[in-house]
Scaffold this motif. Structure first.
Motif, PDB file in Angstrom:
ATOM      1  N   VAL A  17       0.847  -1.193   0.000  1.00 26.34           N
ATOM      2  CA  VAL A  17       0.000   0.000   0.000  1.00 26.34           C
ATOM      3  C   VAL A  17       0.882   1.242   0.000  1.00 26.34           C
ATOM      4  CG1 VAL A  17      -1.721   1.331   1.279  1.00 26.34           C
ATOM      5  CG2 VAL A  17      -1.885  -1.174   1.199  1.00 26.34           C
ATOM      6  N   ALA A  18       0.695   2.089  -1.023  1.00 20.02           N
ATOM      7  CA  ALA A  18       1.561   3.263  -1.187  1.00 20.02           C
ATOM      8  C   ALA A  18       0.799   4.577  -1.155  1.00 20.02           C
ATOM      9  CB  ALA A  18       2.322   3.161  -2.512  1.00 20.02           C
ATOM     10  N   GLY A  19      -0.522   4.540  -1.216  1.00 15.93           N
ATOM     11  CA  GLY A  19      -1.299   5.775  -1.214  1.00 15.93           C
ATOM     12  C   GLY A  19      -2.736   5.496  -0.824  1.00 15.93           C
ATOM     13  N   LEU A  20      -3.408   6.509  -0.295  1.00 16.49           N
ATOM     14  CA  LEU A  20      -4.782   6.358   0.192  1.00 16.49           C
ATOM     15  C   LEU A  20      -5.555   7.649  -0.040  1.00 16.49           C
ATOM     16  CD1 LEU A  20      -6.993   4.870   1.910  1.00 16.49           C
ATOM     17  CD2 LEU A  20      -5.844   5.779   3.942  1.00 16.49           C
ATOM     18  N   GLY A  21      -6.742   7.541  -0.611  1.00 16.14           N
ATOM     19  CA  GLY A  21      -7.577   8.714  -0.840  1.00 16.14           C
ATOM     20  C   GLY A  21      -9.049   8.382  -0.692  1.00 16.14           C
TER      21      GLY A  21
END
Length: 335
Positions: free
Chosen positions: A7-11
């Protein structure tokens, strides 16, 4: 060391229409006390006329990409049960609107378990080296398929979208998806359903009643199955990586209703502060539920780098699943 999805990004994204319990009392025979005591929901957000699932999915995906610092990915996997159209899938349109030319893009339909299923699918693409990166989006606009006078469903569900960016890495680093557990039971297919509009109804030549074109759920029957399946799945996934349930810092389960969340926590012997809760502010957002709850937990400081996290979901089909990871040090981009 084998390749792992990390997991490298969350929005996340919510539509503009805020609907409180008091707002619903003007349309339905209900009350704020009745809704809150039975569901835990105090407000939800719904799409205005003309806004669809893809619109929310694009915003959440853009924010996840911004969070990751990446500008492109090689696949888009969209979990939704409210696609813009019955055909084609919504994911290719989302990918194009994101400027991701000719990448792999497809939908996953597992209702409230959709995000975990999509996450496992994208992780498999990365681990098998079909792609090196992927966007996993959970997006639903259930307000568009609820019967306007059904107080049992309208009080629960809200619209929204959440997304994570996955990249190739290894299991030793924070953010690596360490294990999954997935399951289904088609004998419960009628417990969570929209009967009309599909090939079964159309081939029968039966003209559906108006109610049959809207979402229906047998809540009491679903409750026990949801608690049992999610609890058992989480315990199995945690054990598979050598953890104990007591090692969990946070369980991020599908935000179905407050009573289900409490029951899962009790089944797993977790304290209340070990179970993420945000449905009081957004309702049950179906496939968007888990990424929205993750974004909320990060934004409020409840979820921090290095925390041991379990994800769990249960939805129509019946379908269920879970995943475990150590949370990475990434920013969150949300409303």
């Amino acid at each position: 060391m084998r390749t792992s999805a990390v997991v490298a990004g969350l929005g996340s994204a919510l539509p503009p229409n805020r609907v409180t319990n008091d707002d619903l009392t003007k349309e339905l025979d209900t009350s704020d006390e009745w809704i809150t005591s039975r569901t835990g929901v105090r407000q939800r957000f719904t799409v205005p006329v003309g806004m669809a699932t893809s619109d929310l999915a694009v915003v959440a995906a853009q924010r996840a990409l911004s969070s990751s610092g990446m500008t492109t990915v090689e696949a888009v996997v969209l979990a939704t049960s409210t696609p813009d159209h019955p055909c084609p899938a919504t994911a290719p349109d989302v990918a194009t609107r994101l400027g991701l030319a000719q990448v792999a893009a497809f939908d996953v339909a597992a209702v409230c378990a959709g995000f975990v299923y999509a996450l496992a699918t994208a992780a498999g693409l990365i681990e098998s080296r079909v792609v090196n990166s992927a966007l996993v989006i959970g997006a639903d606009t259930f307000s568009t398929i609820l019967h306007p006078q059904d107080r049992t469903t309208r009080v629960i569900f809200g619209d929204g979208a959440g997304a994570v960016v996955l990249r190739a890495g290894n299991a030793a680093i924070d953010g690596a998806l360490l294990a999954f557990d997935l399951g289904s039971d088609g004998t419960g297919r009628d417990l969570i359903t929209v009967w009309g509009g599909g090939a079964r109804q159309r081939s029968s030549r039966i003209v559906p009643a108006a109610a049959d074109l809207h979402f229906a759920m047998q809540g009491k029957a679903v409750f026990n199955r949801a608690v049992q399946c999610m609890g058992t799945s989480v315990a199995a996934t945690v054990r598979s990586v050598g953890w104990d349930v007591t090692d969990l810092d946070l369980l991020v389960a599908h935000q179905a209703n407050a009573r289900i969340l409490r029951a899962i926590g009790q089944q797993l012997d977790l304290d209340e502060d070990q179970v993420a809760v945000n449905l009081d502010r957004v309702g049950n957002t179906v496939a968007a539920s888990i990424p929205l709850a993750l974004a909320d937990a990060v934004a409020t400081g409840r979820l921090r780098p290095g925390h041991h996290v379990a994800l769990a979901a249960f939805g129509g089909g019946l379908t269920w699943g879970s995943a475990v990871l150590r949370w990475p040090d990434i920013p969150v981009a949300m409303e």
